[in-house]
Structure formats: structure tokens, C-alpha cells
Motif scaffolding. Structure first.
Motif, PDB file in Angstrom:
ATOM      1  N   LYS A  41      -4.953  -2.630 -10.890  1.00 56.76           N
ATOM      2  CA  LYS A  41      -5.804  -2.368 -12.058  1.00 56.76           C
ATOM      3  C   LYS A  41      -5.012  -1.667 -13.145  1.00 56.76           C
ATOM      4  CE  LYS A  41     -10.146  -0.170 -13.429  1.00 56.76           C
ATOM      5  NZ  LYS A  41     -11.317   0.623 -12.974  1.00 56.76           N
ATOM      6  N   ALA A  42      -4.166  -0.703 -12.740  1.00 56.01           N
ATOM      7  CA  ALA A  42      -3.332  -0.010 -13.724  1.00 56.01           C
ATOM      8  C   ALA A  42      -2.396  -0.996 -14.409  1.00 56.01           C
ATOM      9  CB  ALA A  42      -2.534   1.097 -13.045  1.00 56.01           C
ATOM     10  N   ALA A  43      -1.859  -1.933 -13.634  1.00 56.09           N
ATOM     11  CA  ALA A  43      -0.972  -2.931 -14.222  1.00 56.09           C
ATOM     12  C   ALA A  43      -1.712  -3.799 -15.226  1.00 56.09           C
ATOM     13  CB  ALA A  43      -0.365  -3.794 -13.125  1.00 56.09           C
ATOM     14  N   LYS A  44      -2.970  -4.167 -14.917  1.00 56.67           N
ATOM     15  CA  LYS A  44      -3.763  -4.970 -15.852  1.00 56.67           C
ATOM     16  C   LYS A  44      -4.071  -4.186 -17.122  1.00 56.67           C
ATOM     17  CE  LYS A  44      -5.946  -7.931 -12.377  1.00 56.67           C
ATOM     18  NZ  LYS A  44      -7.214  -8.302 -11.695  1.00 56.67           N
ATOM     19  N   ALA A  51       0.410   5.152 -17.185  1.00 57.48           N
ATOM     20  CA  ALA A  51       0.611   3.724 -17.449  1.00 57.48           C
ATOM     21  C   ALA A  51       2.098   3.378 -17.443  1.00 57.48           C
ATOM     22  CB  ALA A  51      -0.008   3.350 -18.786  1.00 57.48           C
ATOM     23  N   ILE A  52       2.911   4.247 -18.036  1.00 59.16           N
ATOM     24  CA  ILE A  52       4.356   3.989 -18.059  1.00 59.16           C
ATOM     25  C   ILE A  52       4.923   4.047 -16.645  1.00 59.16           C
ATOM     26  CG2 ILE A  52       6.575   4.872 -18.865  1.00 59.16           C
ATOM     27  CD1 ILE A  52       5.136   5.878 -21.369  1.00 59.16           C
ATOM     28  N   ASP A 108       0.760   2.460  -2.946  1.00 59.42           N
ATOM     29  CA  ASP A 108      -0.643   2.780  -2.749  1.00 59.42           C
ATOM     30  C   ASP A 108      -1.245   3.640  -3.855  1.00 59.42           C
ATOM     31  OD1 ASP A 108      -2.879   2.507  -0.796  1.00 59.42           O
ATOM     32  OD2 ASP A 108      -2.781   4.705  -0.840  1.00 59.42           O
ATOM     33  N   ARG A 109      -0.531   4.708  -4.272  1.00 60.10           N
ATOM     34  CA  ARG A 109      -1.134   5.618  -5.248  1.00 60.10           C
ATOM     35  C   ARG A 109      -0.051   6.416  -5.957  1.00 60.10           C
ATOM     36  NH1 ARG A 109      -5.133  10.016  -2.826  1.00 60.10           N
ATOM     37  NH2 ARG A 109      -3.144  10.996  -2.256  1.00 60.10           N
ATOM     38  N   GLU A 138       8.311  -9.167  -4.999  1.00 56.39           N
ATOM     39  CA  GLU A 138       6.940  -8.847  -5.383  1.00 56.39           C
ATOM     40  C   GLU A 138       6.583  -7.430  -4.933  1.00 56.39           C
ATOM     41  OE1 GLU A 138       2.341 -10.294  -4.473  1.00 56.39           O
ATOM     42  OE2 GLU A 138       4.039 -11.572  -3.892  1.00 56.39           O
ATOM     43  N   VAL A 139       6.049  -6.645  -5.870  1.00 56.45           N
ATOM     44  CA  VAL A 139       5.601  -5.301  -5.545  1.00 56.45           C
ATOM     45  C   VAL A 139       4.183  -5.403  -4.998  1.00 56.45           C
ATOM     46  CG1 VAL A 139       5.095  -3.000  -6.441  1.00 56.45           C
ATOM     47  CG2 VAL A 139       7.048  -4.295  -7.335  1.00 56.45           C
ATOM     48  N   VAL A 140       4.038  -5.270  -3.697  1.00 56.67           N
ATOM     49  CA  VAL A 140       2.722  -5.299  -3.073  1.00 56.67           C
ATOM     50  C   VAL A 140       2.063  -3.947  -3.344  1.00 56.67           C
ATOM     51  CG1 VAL A 140       1.439  -5.585  -0.931  1.00 56.67           C
ATOM     52  CG2 VAL A 140       3.554  -6.883  -1.317  1.00 56.67           C
ATOM     53  N   ALA A 141       0.911  -3.985  -4.004  1.00 51.61           N
ATOM     54  CA  ALA A 141       0.286  -2.746  -4.476  1.00 51.61           C
ATOM     55  C   ALA A 141      -1.196  -2.734  -4.152  1.00 51.61           C
ATOM     56  CB  ALA A 141       0.491  -2.594  -5.985  1.00 51.61           C
TER      57      ALA A 141
END
Length: 457
Positions: free
Chosen positions: A438-441, A355-356, A387-388, A429-432
Motif C-alpha cells: 500500500k505504501a508503494a502504491k 514514503a521515501i 513486513d513493517r 522481487e521484493v516480497v512485502a
């Protein structure tokens, strides 16, 4: 070409410069490593109109500069920065003339005085064969000194302005590097590798000889046999999650016809003096074109990239009590930072680590609002998407020291590169990928929970 004739011609041109130096009292009788003579030679270079004399002077000046001790080279760079600067009074006068009567002639006159004379000095120094490389080396000296000599920043801007033209894409030549390439080129690939050190000739051979490995480099006609930047590519079936399988000894090569992915696992800039001059975006795009022509079945172009800024950012975030870290996370990561690199058996990572790491890419910014990680800025700026995340993907001491072993895949989706580039360039903007979003949410959700708990206390 008659090489003997060319050598005689160059010798004759160089002799012109020595003759002019003699007339100025700065020739063979003067100490070659005498820095006090060089400003006079530089002024002579600016004033000369003869092509041969100019070339000869340029060779003489750069030869003398090369022979100076380091402190005197820096002193000369300071002279270039300050004594060959623009003239504010001349600029104000030319602008007043243009403002009163704006036309092509007054505009040209204004442009002539706005450009500092040191730019013309650099152009004329570049006249002599071999001096392009010498000027790149000169900028290395400048970059080393800029931290302690702030006035050199103006001269550095002139270098960047000129190098951006001299090294533009139209002059670059893409060459594939393989085991049959000249030994002196292969030696430089070993020396310049900046991501995953090449330990031996056998290590290099494993990276460039197998049928499922490629290496490409950009060259410039003025820097003979000096690569500017190179990329190492692995042909694989899937996106990789770790570097060890790519670099492993004794692995079975994949038949190129079975490859679905091209993995850019190392991109190394070779010339420190060209820092800030972008070649990588052109390199990746041209390599993609080359690979698609050779292997049309390839449908995935992805990196396996280091995260060199993560641990440094994390240490600073912990010490400054950054709002991007909770107190629990701060403590968990403190215990991890106390551990040394254990390349054979790395320790377990705290549950909050991923998460960090995601937060580092999605939310962390410099004081100027830029993405913190330099590799992320490069790939996102080129139109890739994040991407990952791959935890414990680099088990080397360097990987642990920089990012606790984390690596990341950036995906080059050929149909979305331009749009991604615009989103990053315009809005940072970080296009991910959906997984990264989902990790950001989940980060925000966990933060909301922490705030709620704090309110109850």
C-alpha cells in the motif's frame, strides 16, 4: 586421546618441513621474515609427494608469512595471483585435444590444466593443523589490499571457491551461547558484535542470561573456539517496533511459555576473511528449528533489522537529482541531513520520510539491478518478506548516522520461505506485506499528482 603423543607427532611433522627448507638453503640460516624465500618454498610444497614433508612445509610457509611486514605479505599474495596462475597455452592445447576426442581421459586432462596452480597451493597450505584459520587471516590481508591491487581479484575467487567447500553446512556446528559459556568465547561475542555494540559484561549478561533471551553461534572444527557467525534472539509477545525495549536495563523478563514471537535482533559475522561465504541462511533456519522444539507455541519469527544503506543512498539520490525523489522531498531531506544525532530527543521526521524509505526498498536498485540495502538482500534472499517499517526505532548515534533511526521487520513465514526465495532470486522481487505494498502504491499516486501539477505549470 594421548595428547603428549599427538604433540610429539606434530612436532615431528613440522621438523620434516624445516629439514626440507634446510636442503633448499632456506632454513634456519635464512631470515624467517625474508619474503624472497617463500616462492621457492611454495614451489617445493607443490612438488613434494610426502605427506609429512608437505604438512611441515605448509606450517613453515604460513609461519613465515605471518612474520612478514604488511607490504611484503601483499607482495607475496601478488606472486601467488600472477606466478601461480593457469597457463593459457596449456588450456588451449588440452581443449583442442578434448574437442577432437571428447572422452573421460581428455576431459580429466582439461580439468587439470584449467584449475590454476594457486588453488592447489591453498589446498596444500591447509594440510597443517591451524592453517585453516591462518588462511582465513591471509584472505583478510587480501581483501584489505584488493582496492589498490586489482590483480588480487583472481586469487580472491580461488579463496571463495575453496572456502565454500571447506565451510559448507555439513561442517558447521550450532552451539548455544549463555552465561556459563567459556569466558574467551564470551569475550569474542563482545568483540564481534557488529549491529548493537555490547558496552560491558553487564550488557552482555542482559542479552544472554535472562530466560527470554537466546544466543546461538556456528563453529567449525578447524577454527577451535572461533565463532563464524552468531545471532541474538529476544522472545516476545509481539513484533517489536524499536530496539531500546529489547536492550533496556531493568526490564522484567518474559516467561518463555508466554512468548509468541522470536525476534532476531542482531546477526554478526565474525571472520572478515570469510566475507562472501554464506552462513546466515543456515543459521536462521537451524535456530528456528531449535526454538520450535523448545517452545512449540512460537508462531512468529521476525527480525528487527537495521537499514545501513539508507542514508548513504539518500545522500547520493539527492546529489544526483535521482528521479526517485521529488524536488520537495529533496529539500525536506536536506534540512534533516543537516541535523546531528540527538540520541536523547531525536527531531521530528519530514512527512515524506516513510514514503521515501518504502521507495528505497521497493524501487531503488544498484547499477547491476540489485536491491541497494545489504541487510535486505540477505533476508529477502533467505525467503523472508519485508513486513513493517519502524521509524525512529534505533535512537543510537549509529542508527541516526546510517538510517535516521529507521529499522525494519523481516518476517520469516515458514510456509512461504521457499516461494519468497525463488521470487527474489529469479526476479529480484521484493516480497512485502500488504501494508508495504500500500505504501508503494501511495508513492506512485503522489508521483502522479506531482506530474499533474508540473504539467499545469
Amino acid at each position: 586421546m594421548n595428547i603428549g603423543f599427538l604433540q610429539d607427532l606434530l612436532s615431528s611433522v613440522a621438523e620434516q618441513g624445516r629439514h626440507l627448507a634446510d636442503r633448499l638453503g632456506l632454513g634456519a640460516g635464512a631470515a624467517r621474515a625474508d619474503a624472497s624465500a617463500l616462492p621457492t618454498l611454495i614451489r617445493a610444497l607443490l612438488s613434494t609427494r610426502g605427506e609429512a614433508s608437505g604438512v611441515g612445509l605448509a606450517r613453515e610457509i604460513m609461519g613465515r608469512y605471518r612474520d612478514l611486514p604488511a607490504d611484503e605479505r601483499i607482495a607475496l599474495l601478488q606472486v601467488l595471483a600472477t606466478k601461480f596462475a593457469d597457463d593459457p597455452d596449456a588450456i588451449r592445447k588440452a581443449f583442442a585435444t578434448y574437442d577432437a576426442d571428447p572422452n573421460a581421459e581428455t576431459h580429466h586432462a582439461l580439468l587439470q590444466v584449467v584449475e590454476p596452480p594457486r588453488q592447489e597451493v591453498l589446498r596444500r597450505l591447509n594440510l597443517a593443523p591451524g592453517n585453516t584459520h591462518a588462511l582465513v587471516r591471509m584472505r583478510e590481508d587480501l581483501l584489505d589490499a584488493m582496492g589498490s591491487v586489482p590483480e588480487l581479484a583472481a586469487l580472491d575467487r580461488d579463496f571463495v571457491h575453496l572456502f565454500s567447500s571447506w565451510f559448507n553446512r555439513g561442517f558447521l556446528v550450532l552451539r548455544r551461547i549463555d552465561w556459563s559459556s567459556p569466558a574467551h568465547i564470551l569475550e569474542k561475542i563482545i568483540r564481534y558484535e557488529a549491529v548493537h555494540a555490547i558496552e560491558s559484561w553487564d550488557d552482555l549478561r542482559r542479552r544472554i542470561e535472562p530466560v527470554d533471551r537466546r544466543c546461538f553461534a556456528f563453529f567449525h572444527p578447524a577454527l577451535v573456539d572461533e565463532p563464524l557467525i552468531f545471532v541474538e534472539v529476544a522472545l516476545t509477545r509481539d513484533k517489536p517496533a524499536a530496539i531500546d525495549p529489547i536492550l533496556a536495563e531493568g526490564r522484567a523478563p518474559l516467561p518463555p511459555g508466554e512468548a509468541q514471537a522470536a525476534v532476531f535482533y542482531s546477526i554478526s559475522n565474525c571472520q572478515k576473511g570469510l566475507a562472501g561465504i554464506s552462513f546466515g541462511n543456515f543459521l536462521i533456519k537451524q535456530v528456528v528449528d531449535e526454538l520450535r522444539r523448545e517452545l512449540p507455541q512460537l508462531d512468529t519469527f521476525v527480525t528487527l533489522s537495521p537499514v545501513p544503506g539508507f542514508r548513504r543512498w539518500l545522500d547520493e539520490a539527492r546529489s544526483t537529482e535521482s528521479p526517485l525523489l521529488s524536488e520537495e522531498e529533496r529539500q525536506a531531506m536536506a534540512s534533516l541531513s543537516d541535523l546531528q544525532s540527538e540520541t536523547a530527543s531525536l527531531p521530528s521526521l519530514p512527512s515524506c520520510f516513510e514514503a521515501i524509505l518504502a521507495r528505497y526498498f521497493v524501487e531503488a536498485r544498484t547499477g547491476r539491478g540489485r536491491i541497494v540495502d545489504p541487510v535486505a538482500r540477505f533476508h529477502l534472499g533467505n525467503g523472508a518478506r519485508l513486513d513493517r517499517l519502524n521509524l525512529l526505532a534505533d535512537r543510537s548515534a549509529k542508527g541516526w548516522r546510517e538510517s535516521y533511526g529507521a529499522m525494519v521487520n523481516y518476517l520469516y513465514d515458514l510456509g512461504a520461505i521457499e516461494e519468497n526465495h525463488e521470487r527474489f532470486a529469479t526476479h529480484q522481487e521484493v516480497v512485502a506485506s500488504p501494508a508495504m505494498l500500500k505504501a508503494a502504491k501511495s508513492i506512485q499516486a503522489s508521483r502522479d499528482v506531482a506530474v499533474a501539477r508540473s504539467a499545469k505549470r
